[in-house]
Write an enzyme that holds these catalytic residues in place. Structure first.
Site, PDB file in Angstrom:
ATOM      1  N   CYS A  78       0.346  -1.039  -0.152  1.00 29.58           N
ATOM      2  CA  CYS A  78      -0.038  -0.018   0.173  1.00 29.58           C
ATOM      3  C   CYS A  78       0.918   1.455   0.150  1.00 29.58           C
ATOM      4  O   CYS A  78       1.716   1.230  -1.198  1.00 29.58           O
ATOM      5  CB  CYS A  78      -1.319  -0.519   0.582  1.00 29.58           C
ATOM      6  SG  CYS A  78      -2.147   1.693   1.246  1.00 29.58           S
ATOM      7  N   GLU A  86      -0.154  -9.001   5.165  1.00 33.56           N
ATOM      8  CA  GLU A  86      -0.087  -9.304   6.534  1.00 33.56           C
ATOM      9  C   GLU A  86      -1.578  -9.140   7.017  1.00 33.56           C
ATOM     10  O   GLU A  86      -1.912  -9.214   8.873  1.00 33.56           O
ATOM     11  CB  GLU A  86       0.603  -7.535   7.296  1.00 33.56           C
ATOM     12  CG  GLU A  86      -0.016  -6.233   7.236  1.00 33.56           C
ATOM     13  CD  GLU A  86      -0.170  -5.396   6.265  1.00 33.56           C
ATOM     14  OE1 GLU A  86      -0.422  -4.803   6.337  1.00 33.56           O
ATOM     15  OE2 GLU A  86       0.245  -6.048   5.379  1.00 33.56           O
ATOM     16  N   HIS A  99      -2.970  -5.325   2.033  1.00 32.85           N
ATOM     17  CA  HIS A  99      -2.154  -5.414   2.562  1.00 32.85           C
ATOM     18  C   HIS A  99      -1.932  -6.955   2.555  1.00 32.85           C
ATOM     19  O   HIS A  99      -3.348  -7.700   4.072  1.00 32.85           O
ATOM     20  CB  HIS A  99      -3.127  -4.644   3.951  1.00 32.85           C
ATOM     21  CG  HIS A  99      -3.225  -3.396   3.612  1.00 32.85           C
ATOM     22  ND1 HIS A  99      -2.157  -2.611   4.674  1.00 32.85           N
ATOM     23  CD2 HIS A  99      -3.358  -2.859   3.450  1.00 32.85           C
ATOM     24  CE1 HIS A  99      -2.091  -1.137   4.013  1.00 32.85           C
ATOM     25  NE2 HIS A  99      -2.859  -1.346   3.614  1.00 32.85           N
TER      26      HIS A  99
END
Length: 120
Positions: A22, A106, A104
Site C-alpha cells: 500500500c 498482513e 495488505h
C-alpha cells in the site's frame, strides 16, 4: 532526520529485499525510486471504497487481498514482473528482490506472500 534515507535506498538498489504494501508501494516507487512503476494513489476511492478480493498471485492461486484506500499500478516498466491484477489493474509486482503490492497481505491469515518474500 537521521541520515538513513540514502544508505537505505542504496542498499535496496544493491539487492536488499524490500516488501512494500500500500503506502510502502508508493514509497518504493515515488520516494525511494528503486521500483520502476507508476502508482495512482487512492485509486479505488476513500475508506468506503476499501474491499476484499481473492485471485492469483504469481504461481499461487486464490490469494486473499485486502485493499484499504488502495493505490494501483498504472505502469510497470522494464524488468517488473506483474504478479497480480484486480479489476483489470496491476496490484502486485516483483522487481529483483522487491515486492510491491497495493493491498495488505498482513491482514489475512494466508502466509504465502510473506514466505515468498522470505525466500528472496
Amino acid at each position: 532526520d537521521l541520515g538513513m534515507f540514502e544508505p537505505l535506498r542504496q542498499r535496496i538498489a544493491e539487492g536488499l529485499p524490500a516488501l512494500g504494501t500500500c503506502a510502502g508501494l508508493i514509497l518504493l516507487a515515488d520516494h525511494v525510486r528503486t521500483l520502476p512503476v507508476t502508482v495512482r494513489r487512492n485509486a479505488y476511492g476513500r475508506q468506503l471504497g476499501s474491499f476484499h478480493a481473492n485471485g492469483p498471485f504469481g504461481e499461487m492461486d486464490n490469494v486473499p487481498m485486502t485493499f484499504i484506500r488502495a493505490p494501483f499500478i498504472t505502469e510497470a516498466r522494464k524488468g517488473c514482473n506483474v504478479l497480480a491484477t484486480c479489476e483489470g489493474n496491476i496490484v502486485a509486482v516483483q522487481y529483483g528482490k522487491q515486492l510491491g503490492m497495493a493491498f495488505h497481505p498482513e491482514l489475512d491469515d494466508d502466509n504465502r506472500i510473506h514466505e515468498l518474500f522470505l525466500s528472496l
